[in-house]
Design an enzyme around this catalytic site. Structure first.
Site, PDB file in Angstrom:
ATOM      1  CE  LYS A  12      -3.907  -2.230   2.281  1.00 43.86           C
ATOM      2  NZ  LYS A  12      -4.907  -2.132   3.364  1.00 43.86           N
ATOM      3  CE1 TYR A  52      -9.608  -2.822   0.664  1.00 48.80           C
ATOM      4  CE2 TYR A  52      -8.968  -0.752  -0.335  1.00 48.80           C
ATOM      5  CZ  TYR A  52      -8.639  -1.914   0.343  1.00 48.80           C
ATOM      6  OH  TYR A  52      -7.325  -2.160   0.705  1.00 48.80           O
ATOM      7  CB  THR A  94      -7.206  -5.970   9.841  1.00 44.14           C
ATOM      8  OG1 THR A  94      -7.720  -7.091   9.127  1.00 44.14           O
ATOM      9  CG2 THR A  94      -7.505  -4.698   9.070  1.00 44.14           C
ATOM     10  CG  ASN A 115      -3.714  -2.596   6.783  1.00 41.45           C
ATOM     11  OD1 ASN A 115      -3.562  -2.112   5.671  1.00 41.45           O
ATOM     12  ND2 ASN A 115      -4.685  -3.440   7.072  1.00 41.45           N
ATOM     13  CG  HIS A 118      -5.558  -6.203  -0.050  1.00 37.16           C
ATOM     14  ND1 HIS A 118      -6.726  -6.335   0.667  1.00 37.16           N
ATOM     15  CD2 HIS A 118      -5.688  -7.003  -1.140  1.00 37.16           C
ATOM     16  CE1 HIS A 118      -7.530  -7.173   0.019  1.00 37.16           C
ATOM     17  NE2 HIS A 118      -6.922  -7.585  -1.078  1.00 37.16           N
ATOM     18  CD  GLU A 129      -8.298  -9.361  -3.726  1.00 40.43           C
ATOM     19  OE1 GLU A 129      -7.150  -9.786  -3.485  1.00 40.43           O
ATOM     20  OE2 GLU A 129      -9.048  -8.886  -2.853  1.00 40.43           O
TER      21      GLU A 129
HETATM   22  P1  CMP Z   1      -7.249  -4.594   3.705  1.00 41.21           P
HETATM   23  O1  CMP Z   1      -6.697  -5.931   4.033  1.00 41.21           O
HETATM   24  O2  CMP Z   1      -6.794  -3.928   2.462  1.00 41.21           O
HETATM   25  O3  CMP Z   1      -8.860  -4.716   3.657  1.00 41.21           O
HETATM   26  C1  CMP Z   1      -9.700  -3.646   3.935  1.00 41.21           C
HETATM   27  C2  CMP Z   1      -8.966  -2.432   4.414  1.00 41.21           C
HETATM   28  O4  CMP Z   1      -9.766  -1.479   5.051  1.00 41.21           O
HETATM   29  C3  CMP Z   1      -7.979  -2.874   5.497  1.00 41.21           C
HETATM   30  O5  CMP Z   1      -6.949  -3.616   4.937  1.00 41.21           O
HETATM   31  C4  CMP Z   1      -7.621  -1.538   6.107  1.00 41.21           C
HETATM   32  O6  CMP Z   1      -6.672  -0.818   5.338  1.00 41.21           O
HETATM   33  C5  CMP Z   1      -8.971  -0.808   6.022  1.00 41.21           C
HETATM   34  N1  CMP Z   1      -9.713  -0.851   7.286  1.00 41.21           N
HETATM   35  C6  CMP Z   1     -10.304  -1.913   7.851  1.00 41.21           C
HETATM   36  N2  CMP Z   1     -10.922  -1.549   9.003  1.00 41.21           N
HETATM   37  C7  CMP Z   1     -10.707  -0.224   9.146  1.00 41.21           C
HETATM   38  C8  CMP Z   1     -11.075   0.748  10.120  1.00 41.21           C
HETATM   39  N3  CMP Z   1     -11.788   0.407  11.179  1.00 41.21           N
HETATM   40  N4  CMP Z   1     -10.675   2.026   9.949  1.00 41.21           N
HETATM   41  C9  CMP Z   1      -9.951   2.367   8.852  1.00 41.21           C
HETATM   42  N5  CMP Z   1      -9.572   1.507   7.896  1.00 41.21           N
HETATM   43  C10 CMP Z   1      -9.936   0.226   8.033  1.00 41.21           C
END
Ligand code: CMP
Length: 157
Positions: A12, A52, A94, A115, A118, A129
């Site tokens: 990311k 998303y 996550t 984070n 993904h 994907e």
């Molecule tokens: P990802 O694995 O890409 O899948 C969904 C993404 O949404 C996750 O990683 C985070 O980057 C984001 N995400 C999930 N929960 C939250 C949250 N509570 N607040 C902000 N971002 C979130």
């Protein structure tokens, strides 16, 4: 027959900006996963709405999209036995604050949104994907020199 799988990883924008791309790719490579596609790409509104879509109603959705558009992402396909589960355990939970040390998020993230990576969460998601982020010609199959040493004879099939 062992479960050979392909899975998608997006490195990311936070990881790009923090110069962590090499470190992250290194972890997947050293584990024994095979890179079959790898590219830098900018994600726009349409692809993020699709990617998303399941978070559309969540309060964090608009900010998540803006975050993912801040810089390019590195998109890759990794291949290996049980690759989907293996990659998810290397990524960690996550939220970087909850993820175990030793995982990518546990070692490098303090955030739920920022984070670092993904990864596909199921076989069906991985297939969708792969189609979402890659063209046929982006995916290059080849024999990896370390294959016979990464897996036992039974697993190689
Ligand atoms: P990802 O694995 O890409 O899948 C969904 C993404 O949404 C996750 O990683 C985070 O980057 C984001 N995400 C999930 N929960 C939250 C949250 N509570 N607040 C902000 N971002 C979130």
């Amino acid at each position: 027959m062992a479960n050979h799988e392909r899975t998608v990883v997006l490195i990311k924008p936070d990881a790009l900006q923090r110069a962590l791309v090499g470190e992250i790719i290194k972890r997947f490579e050293q584990k024994g996963l095979k890179i079959v596609a790898l590219k830098l790409m900018r994600l726009g509104d349409a692809i993020l709405n699709e990617h998303y879509g399941h978070h559309k109603e969540k309060p964090f959705f608009p900010k998540l999209k803006a975050f993912m558009m801040q810089a390019p992402v590195v998109a890759m396909i990794l291949e290996g036995i049980d690759a989907i589960t293996v990659v998810r355990s290397i990524a960690g939970k996550t939220s970087g604050r909850e993820a175990d040390m030793g995982t990518i998020r546990g070692d490098f993230s303090m955030s739920t949104q920022a984070n670092i990576v993904h990864s596909s969460d199921s076989k069906e998601t991985a297939e969708a994907e792969i189609k979402r982020f890659f063209k046929e010609e982006d995916i290059l199959d080849y024999t990896h020199g370390n294959y016979n040493f990464v897996y036992g004879e039974e697993e190689r099939g």
